[in-house]
Design a protein around this motif. Structure first.
Motif, mmCIF file in Angstrom:
data_model
loop_
_atom_site.group_PDB
_atom_site.id
_atom_site.type_symbol
_atom_site.label_atom_id
_atom_site.label_comp_id
_atom_site.label_asym_id
_atom_site.label_seq_id
_atom_site.Cartn_x
_atom_site.Cartn_y
_atom_site.Cartn_z
ATOM 1 N N TYR A 41 0.840 -1.191 0.000
ATOM 2 C CA TYR A 41 0.000 0.000 0.000
ATOM 3 C C TYR A 41 0.880 1.247 0.000
ATOM 4 C CZ TYR A 41 -3.834 -3.023 1.559
ATOM 5 O OH TYR A 41 -4.774 -4.008 1.660
ATOM 6 N N ARG A 42 0.300 2.297 -0.509
ATOM 7 C CA ARG A 42 0.928 3.604 -0.432
ATOM 8 C C ARG A 42 0.023 4.511 0.409
ATOM 9 N NH1 ARG A 42 3.320 7.659 -4.938
ATOM 10 N NH2 ARG A 42 2.761 9.614 -3.886
ATOM 11 N N GLN A 43 0.649 5.306 1.298
ATOM 12 C CA GLN A 43 -0.101 6.246 2.125
ATOM 13 C C GLN A 43 0.549 7.616 2.001
ATOM 14 O OE1 GLN A 43 -0.221 5.660 6.433
ATOM 15 N NE2 GLN A 43 -2.354 6.339 6.453
ATOM 16 N N ASP A 44 -0.207 8.584 1.544
ATOM 17 C CA ASP A 44 0.263 9.955 1.476
ATOM 18 C C ASP A 44 -0.162 10.697 2.745
ATOM 19 O OD1 ASP A 44 -0.337 9.238 -1.716
ATOM 20 O OD2 ASP A 44 1.495 10.360 -1.308
ATOM 21 N N PRO A 45 0.534 11.768 3.110
ATOM 22 C CA PRO A 45 0.251 12.456 4.377
ATOM 23 C C PRO A 45 -1.217 12.795 4.537
ATOM 24 C CG PRO A 45 2.259 13.316 3.403
ATOM 25 C CD PRO A 45 1.666 12.387 2.385
ATOM 26 N N ILE A 67 -1.266 -0.956 -4.134
ATOM 27 C CA ILE A 67 -0.371 -0.897 -5.286
ATOM 28 C C ILE A 67 -0.358 -2.242 -6.016
ATOM 29 C CG2 ILE A 67 1.965 -0.419 -6.092
ATOM 30 C CD1 ILE A 67 2.459 1.094 -3.460
ATOM 31 N N TYR A 68 0.029 -3.284 -5.324
ATOM 32 C CA TYR A 68 0.071 -4.637 -5.855
ATOM 33 C C TYR A 68 -0.281 -5.610 -4.736
ATOM 34 C CZ TYR A 68 2.312 -4.189 -10.497
ATOM 35 O OH TYR A 68 2.588 -3.934 -11.818
ATOM 36 N N TYR A 69 -0.745 -6.789 -5.117
ATOM 37 C CA TYR A 69 -0.942 -7.842 -4.144
ATOM 38 C C TYR A 69 -0.640 -9.195 -4.774
ATOM 39 C CZ TYR A 69 -5.655 -8.439 -6.205
ATOM 40 O OH TYR A 69 -6.706 -8.644 -7.063
ATOM 41 N N SER A 70 -0.341 -10.136 -3.906
ATOM 42 C CA SER A 70 0.024 -11.474 -4.352
ATOM 43 C C SER A 70 -0.688 -12.497 -3.472
ATOM 44 C CB SER A 70 1.536 -11.673 -4.248
ATOM 45 O OG SER A 70 1.888 -13.022 -4.429
ATOM 46 N N LYS A 79 -2.154 -6.376 -10.125
ATOM 47 C CA LYS A 79 -2.123 -4.930 -9.938
ATOM 48 C C LYS A 79 -3.255 -4.504 -9.014
ATOM 49 C CE LYS A 79 -0.072 -3.768 -14.413
ATOM 50 N NZ LYS A 79 -0.248 -3.015 -15.682
ATOM 51 N N GLY A 80 -2.931 -3.502 -8.198
ATOM 52 C CA GLY A 80 -3.948 -2.870 -7.383
ATOM 53 C C GLY A 80 -4.476 -1.628 -8.078
ATOM 54 N N ASP A 81 -4.846 -0.638 -7.291
ATOM 55 C CA ASP A 81 -5.473 0.562 -7.849
ATOM 56 C C ASP A 81 -4.481 1.566 -8.426
ATOM 57 O OD1 ASP A 81 -7.611 0.291 -5.009
ATOM 58 O OD2 ASP A 81 -8.016 -0.381 -7.054
ATOM 59 N N ILE A 82 -3.218 1.507 -7.959
ATOM 60 C CA ILE A 82 -2.243 2.514 -8.396
ATOM 61 C C ILE A 82 -0.912 1.853 -8.760
ATOM 62 C CG2 ILE A 82 -3.270 4.462 -7.148
ATOM 63 C CD1 ILE A 82 -1.086 3.975 -4.979
ATOM 64 N N ALA A 83 -0.924 0.874 -9.638
ATOM 65 C CA ALA A 83 0.265 0.078 -9.954
ATOM 66 C C ALA A 83 1.263 0.785 -10.869
ATOM 67 C CB ALA A 83 -0.153 -1.238 -10.576
ATOM 68 N N GLU A 84 0.842 1.817 -11.574
ATOM 69 C CA GLU A 84 1.726 2.444 -12.551
ATOM 70 C C GLU A 84 2.976 3.018 -11.893
ATOM 71 O OE1 GLU A 84 -0.189 5.320 -15.010
ATOM 72 O OE2 GLU A 84 1.653 5.873 -16.061
ATOM 73 N N GLY A 85 4.148 2.663 -12.461
ATOM 74 C CA GLY A 85 5.406 3.142 -11.913
ATOM 75 C C GLY A 85 5.995 2.251 -10.832
#
Lengths: 114, 109
Positions: free
Chosen positions: A35-39, A46-49, A57-63
């Motif tokens: 997961y990514r968490q912004d302030p 992002i990704y899961y396995s 891919k999750g919701d924001i996999a690009e990059g």
């Protein structure tokens, strides 16, 4: 904290560099997540396995890219294609990938782009 | 995809008072999980609700799942400074969790 370790705790990256964040678990869990968490924000997947040698891919996999060569390890690479990588990255695992599974989180890695 | 909305986004509470945070969805939720994240820390699982109208208690925390399974609430009584943090609800659907934006709780001593 569930036996999940993430390293490093803080990571600095120069623009244009790829960096890899480590996530290891000794819980014998099948499923792992990034997961990514912004302030001041929630968590975005992002990704899961669900199993070794497979990931989605999750919701924001690009990059971002991942690999799952071993059950206990799920490293995340933040590539130079990710234009705004500064964030708090959380890895999690669950026993399975079923509907009712609880996720256990690691302590996180704070990535800062210089 | 499914989205869960949490209100309020911020909650300033006087120590000793009660408060409630809500998690709402426009569609029926399969289940709801609640997590707590202390400042600078990582989310920690609190509870899971599955059944319509379900109520579960953990000491001063009461969790409820709506009858229509479109909303959930977390009620904290006699707030303490240890309750500081962000409370997230998350829906488990398919193989993943979808998190709400969280309610950030600040406690005034």
């Amino acid at each position: 904290d569930g036996g999940i370790t993430q390293s490093p705790k803080y990571l600095f990256r120069k623009e244009g560099q790829n960096v890899t964040l480590s996530c290891e678990q000794n819980l014998n869990h099948d499923a792992m997540y990034w997961y990514r968490q912004d302030p001041g924000q929630g968590l975005r997947l992002i990704y899961y396995s669900q199993i070794v040698n497979d990931f989605q891919k999750g919701d924001i996999a690009e990059g971002y890219s991942v690999s799952r060569e071993k059950k206990e390890s799920f490293p995340l690479t933040v590539t130079s294609a990710q234009k705004n990588p500064t964030a708090f990255y959380l890895c999690a695992s669950s026993k399975g990938a079923g509907l009712a599974e609880t996720q256990y989180f690691g302590p996180g890695t704070r990535l800062l782009v210089l | 995809g499914q989205q869960v909305m949490q209100i309020p986004q911020y909650q300033h509470v006087q120590e000793g008072e009660d408060f409630t945070t809500y998690c709402n969805s426009s569609t029926t939720l399969s289940n709801i999980q609640w997590y707590k994240q202390r400042p600078g820390g990582h989310p920690v699982f609190l509870i899971q609700l599955v059944k319509s109208g379900e109520v579960k208690k953990q000491k001063r925390l009461t969790f409820q799942f709506g009858e229509a399974k479109k909303n959930s609430s977390l009620h904290i009584t006699a707030t303490q400074t240890t309750d500081v943090g962000t409370y997230f609800c998350a829906e488990a659907a398919g193989n993943k969790l979808t998190f709400g934006g969280g309610t950030r709780v600040l406690v005034k001593p």
